[in-house]
Design an enzyme around this catalytic site. Structure first.
Site: not given
Length: 438
Positions: A260, A316, A236, A264
């Protein structure tokens, strides 16, 4: 320093920021910057608590300007010359940054971890490996002396860098277990290509690296160990992708501008600490949890501590699914949509953070429940304890406050939110030189 902090808190109080009995905060002052509105806000604050605000304020515009200047100064991290590099109350930094000879005992860092990822050993038990070559010409047969050659080895390694370098990765850097990537003493950038993948491994420390401008790569053969290479589908473009891994610590990195996420963690990853990082210029900063339907993330535990979420961020910080998340003593100075979001019943324990809301009157809320009806998310355990909410910021708490749930989302003792400026003053990759304090 204590005097300046007390002065700052007094000014904050005069602007009408009060603690509510349940631990959440509400900003009682108007968001308007006009003199009249500020005066009305100050009168409201004095009426609500006359015993604590007995002194008259002659010039509310001057008070507001002083508070804003204090916030601007604290977010300009490199200009904080009056803050010592050690003794700030940051338990990680105070563990090793006070030593001029840190370079003679680099592995001491592995004893300084906090939070759910505190037991990440990295390459403590192994040899040192010095990266001398910034090139990444062949992801299947990496040249000795390169970062890729070091990262894929089976044996524990503590990886350092001979000099400043920019590393443009042709494909994902797949990091093997028991590795420390330690950028101290050099200015190291992973930029302009693929970035870092921590997949189905354990005990990884990533410290002191600039990671930015990461791009999607893949559909290529990539080596993951001395004995194995295989086909990688498209990645990603995350800065750091943690996939099915445990005991991972990301500390003092500077991350921005990736395709991205910046960091993560998905697919059953757990025992993770993300600390002392400086996040800037990005949309979807951090995703913790693969999908609403993936139950493997229900045991995920992540600590997010002492980070600075800075300019150019949108949302986020993090966005959570399932699992247990301790968000503690971070400085949130910028967001455009929201700071902390989630779905699928995550437990979020926010303690001692500083949240400075944007000017947009429709983006003051710190929290966001993603695609979930209120009748459902009201049962989720999200709490704010000791957070400082500025410029109209507010945290929407929920749940019954089950002690067992929050116990699983608690990983260290929170410092007072008044200390956030000093706790996060060194966030990001440090400028370290041998024989000097970092």
């Amino acid at each position: 320093m204590a005097k300046s902090l007390r002065s700052f808190l007094s000014l904050v109080f005069l602007l009408g920021i009060f603690v509510v009995s349940d631990g959440s905060f509400r900003n009682k002052a108007s968001n308007s910057r006009s003199s009249g509105d500020l005066s009305r806000s100050l009168r409201t604050a004095q009426t609500m608590n006359s015993t604590s605000a007995s002194a008259a304020v002659d010039d509310p515009e001057e008070v507001a300007a002083t508070v804003c200047m204090s916030i601007r100064n604290s977010t300009n991290r490199r200009s904080l010359g009056y803050l010592s590099t050690c003794g700030t109350g940051n338990p990680i930094d105070d563990c090793w940054r006070c030593d001029h000879n840190w370079h003679l005992d680099r592995k001491r860092l592995a004893d300084c971890g906090i939070g759910f990822g505190r037991n990440a050993a990295g390459g403590r038990a192994g040899d040192y490996y010095v990266v001398t070559d910034p090139r990444d010409e062949d992801p299947v047969n990496p040249r000795p002396g390169t970062l890729r050659h070091a990262a894929i080895q089976d044996a524990p390694l503590w990886i350092t860098f001979q000099r400043d370098m920019v590393i443009v990765l042709k494909q994902e850097l797949i990091v093997n277990s028991f590795k420390t990537i330690d950028g101290r003493g050099a200015d190291v950038h992973i930029s302009g290509g693929a970035c870092v993948t921590v997949q189905y491994v354990t005990n990884v420390i990533i410290h002191g690296i600039h990671i930015h401008d990461c791009r999607p790569t893949g559909n290529a053969m990539v080596r993951s160990s001395p004995s194995h290479y295989g086909w990688r589908t498209m990645a990603d473009g995350d800065g750091i992708s943690i996939f099915g891994s445990s005991h991972v610590w990301v500390d003092h990195c500077s991350l921005s501008h990736c395709a991205d996420g910046l960091v993560d963690a998905v697919m059953g990853s757990t025992a993770i600490t993300i600390s002392n990082n400086y996040f800037t210029h990005h949309n979807e900063v951090m995703l913790l949890g693969h999908s609403d339907s993936y139950d493997g993330d229900k045991a995920m535990q992540v600590t997010i501590a002492f980070n600075h979420f800075g300019e150019g961020l949108i949302q986020r910080m993090p966005r959570c699914r399932h699992g247990y998340f301790h968000v503690v003593n971070n400085d949130y100075t910028h967001w455009e949509m929201y700071a902390i979001g989630g779905s699928a019943n995550p437990t979020i324990n926010s303690q001692g953070n500083r949240y400075l809301a944007p000017a947009n009157p429709f983006a003051k809320e710190v929290t966001k429940r993603v695609d979930t009806d209120a009748s459902e998310w009201r049962r989720w355990n999200w709490r704010s304890a000791g957070d400082l909410l500025l410029n109209g910021a507010y945290f929407t708490a929920s749940g019954a406050g089950a002690s067992a749930s929050y116990a699983r989302a608690s990983s260290l003792g929170a410092k007072p939110s008044a200390m956030v400026a000093s706790l996060t003053s060194g966030a990001g990759a440090l400028s370290c030189r041998k024989g000097r304090l970092c």
